[in-house]
Design a protein around this motif. Sequence first.
Motif, mmCIF file in Angstrom:
data_model
loop_
_atom_site.group_PDB
_atom_site.id
_atom_site.type_symbol
_atom_site.label_atom_id
_atom_site.label_comp_id
_atom_site.label_asym_id
_atom_site.label_seq_id
_atom_site.Cartn_x
_atom_site.Cartn_y
_atom_site.Cartn_z
ATOM 1 N N UNK A 136 0.833 -1.212 0.000
ATOM 2 C CA UNK A 136 0.000 0.000 0.000
ATOM 3 C C UNK A 136 0.863 1.255 0.000
ATOM 4 N N UNK A 137 0.258 2.335 -0.390
ATOM 5 C CA UNK A 137 0.876 3.655 -0.334
ATOM 6 C C UNK A 137 0.395 4.306 0.964
ATOM 7 N N UNK A 138 1.211 4.224 2.008
ATOM 8 C CA UNK A 138 0.816 4.730 3.331
ATOM 9 C C UNK A 138 0.509 6.222 3.265
ATOM 10 N N UNK A 139 1.267 6.970 2.490
ATOM 11 C CA UNK A 139 1.012 8.397 2.343
ATOM 12 C C UNK A 139 -0.375 8.666 1.782
ATOM 13 N N UNK A 140 -0.793 7.859 0.830
ATOM 14 C CA UNK A 140 -2.122 8.005 0.235
ATOM 15 C C UNK A 140 -3.208 7.706 1.272
ATOM 16 N N UNK A 141 -2.978 6.699 2.097
ATOM 17 C CA UNK A 141 -3.943 6.348 3.141
ATOM 18 C C UNK A 141 -4.068 7.502 4.139
ATOM 19 N N UNK A 142 -2.945 8.060 4.563
ATOM 20 C CA UNK A 142 -2.956 9.195 5.490
ATOM 21 C C UNK A 142 -3.704 10.367 4.853
ATOM 22 N N UNK A 143 -3.410 10.631 3.589
ATOM 23 C CA UNK A 143 -4.062 11.705 2.836
ATOM 24 C C UNK A 143 -5.582 11.517 2.830
ATOM 25 N N UNK A 144 -6.041 10.299 2.541
ATOM 26 C CA UNK A 144 -7.475 10.009 2.478
ATOM 27 C C UNK A 144 -8.155 10.162 3.836
ATOM 28 N N UNK A 145 -7.535 9.631 4.880
ATOM 29 C CA UNK A 145 -8.183 9.649 6.192
ATOM 30 C C UNK A 145 -8.266 11.051 6.786
ATOM 31 N N UNK A 146 -7.366 11.934 6.400
ATOM 32 C CA UNK A 146 -7.449 13.310 6.885
ATOM 33 C C UNK A 146 -8.467 14.136 6.103
ATOM 34 N N UNK A 147 -9.086 13.502 5.114
ATOM 35 C CA UNK A 147 -10.142 14.136 4.335
ATOM 36 C C UNK A 147 -11.483 13.430 4.530
ATOM 37 N N UNK A 148 -11.624 12.792 5.646
ATOM 38 C CA UNK A 148 -12.887 12.152 6.021
ATOM 39 C C UNK A 148 -13.612 13.039 7.016
ATOM 40 N N UNK A 149 -14.935 13.151 6.898
ATOM 41 C CA UNK A 149 -15.658 13.946 7.907
ATOM 42 C C UNK A 149 -15.480 13.349 9.306
ATOM 43 N N UNK A 150 -15.249 14.213 10.273
ATOM 44 C CA UNK A 150 -15.054 13.784 11.659
ATOM 45 C C UNK A 150 -16.183 14.341 12.522
ATOM 46 N N UNK A 151 -16.924 13.458 13.126
ATOM 47 C CA UNK A 151 -18.049 13.859 13.964
ATOM 48 C C UNK A 151 -17.606 14.763 15.117
ATOM 49 N N UNK A 152 -16.451 14.487 15.685
ATOM 50 C CA UNK A 152 -15.991 15.249 16.854
ATOM 51 C C UNK A 152 -15.484 16.648 16.523
ATOM 52 N N UNK A 153 -15.412 16.975 15.233
ATOM 53 C CA UNK A 153 -15.102 18.352 14.838
ATOM 54 C C UNK A 153 -16.228 18.861 13.922
ATOM 55 N N UNK A 154 -17.439 18.512 14.327
ATOM 56 C CA UNK A 154 -18.665 18.981 13.682
ATOM 57 C C UNK A 154 -18.753 18.600 12.205
ATOM 58 N N UNK A 155 -18.300 17.414 11.872
ATOM 59 C CA UNK A 155 -18.403 16.910 10.509
ATOM 60 C C UNK A 155 -17.393 17.495 9.545
ATOM 61 N N UNK A 156 -16.435 18.252 10.087
ATOM 62 C CA UNK A 156 -15.412 18.861 9.238
ATOM 63 C C UNK A 156 -14.294 17.879 8.913
ATOM 64 N N UNK A 157 -13.405 18.341 8.050
ATOM 65 C CA UNK A 157 -12.248 17.543 7.667
ATOM 66 C C UNK A 157 -11.031 18.028 8.454
ATOM 67 N N UNK A 158 -10.263 17.094 8.969
ATOM 68 C CA UNK A 158 -9.095 17.441 9.784
ATOM 69 C C UNK A 158 -8.147 18.379 9.057
ATOM 70 N N UNK A 159 -7.826 18.050 7.828
ATOM 71 C CA UNK A 159 -6.839 18.845 7.097
ATOM 72 C C UNK A 159 -7.345 20.259 6.840
#
Length: 169
Positions: free
Chosen positions: A137-160
Amino acid sequence: MLQMRCTGKVLKELGKKPKQLSEIKEPNSTLGHWYVNISTIDRRKVFLFVNERTLLSFIIFGINKSNVQKTHKTFLSGLDQLLTLEGIDPKIIDKVINEYANIEYTKTDSKSVLGSMTDLMWLYKDHIYSDGGLKYCDVGKVIFQLNRMPQRNIEGGYSIELVKEILLS
């Protein structure tokens, strides 16, 4: 000052005793403090770092007895690389890295962040295994994707997006 908020497993891995831990303090840095947990993926120890304020996350794999004491340096290197890949201005990155020049270790103190960490670790494992494991796998790509997922604990926003908003304001 960086306070690395460690789970019990991480404290054990680092060989930290309760009397060696610092008191939990309010952050005096732009992004705040970071949480760290440890797990195993493909028979390799993996540290998951999660920012308490934005839930920005990244993993570092290949943790072993010979390099576990370099966790601070490894964290700074990983954060620098992540922010660089995200297109953050190098001067801003240097400012963030310099704010974290000193480190203290503490226990965790937020069930909300711990819950997010549990979910993120599961998602990292799922993405990595679905790509065939760490070898393929491309670990960098996985990190990139997961930081662009909505997060409930930050009001549905994206971490990045939250990180960029904080750093660029």
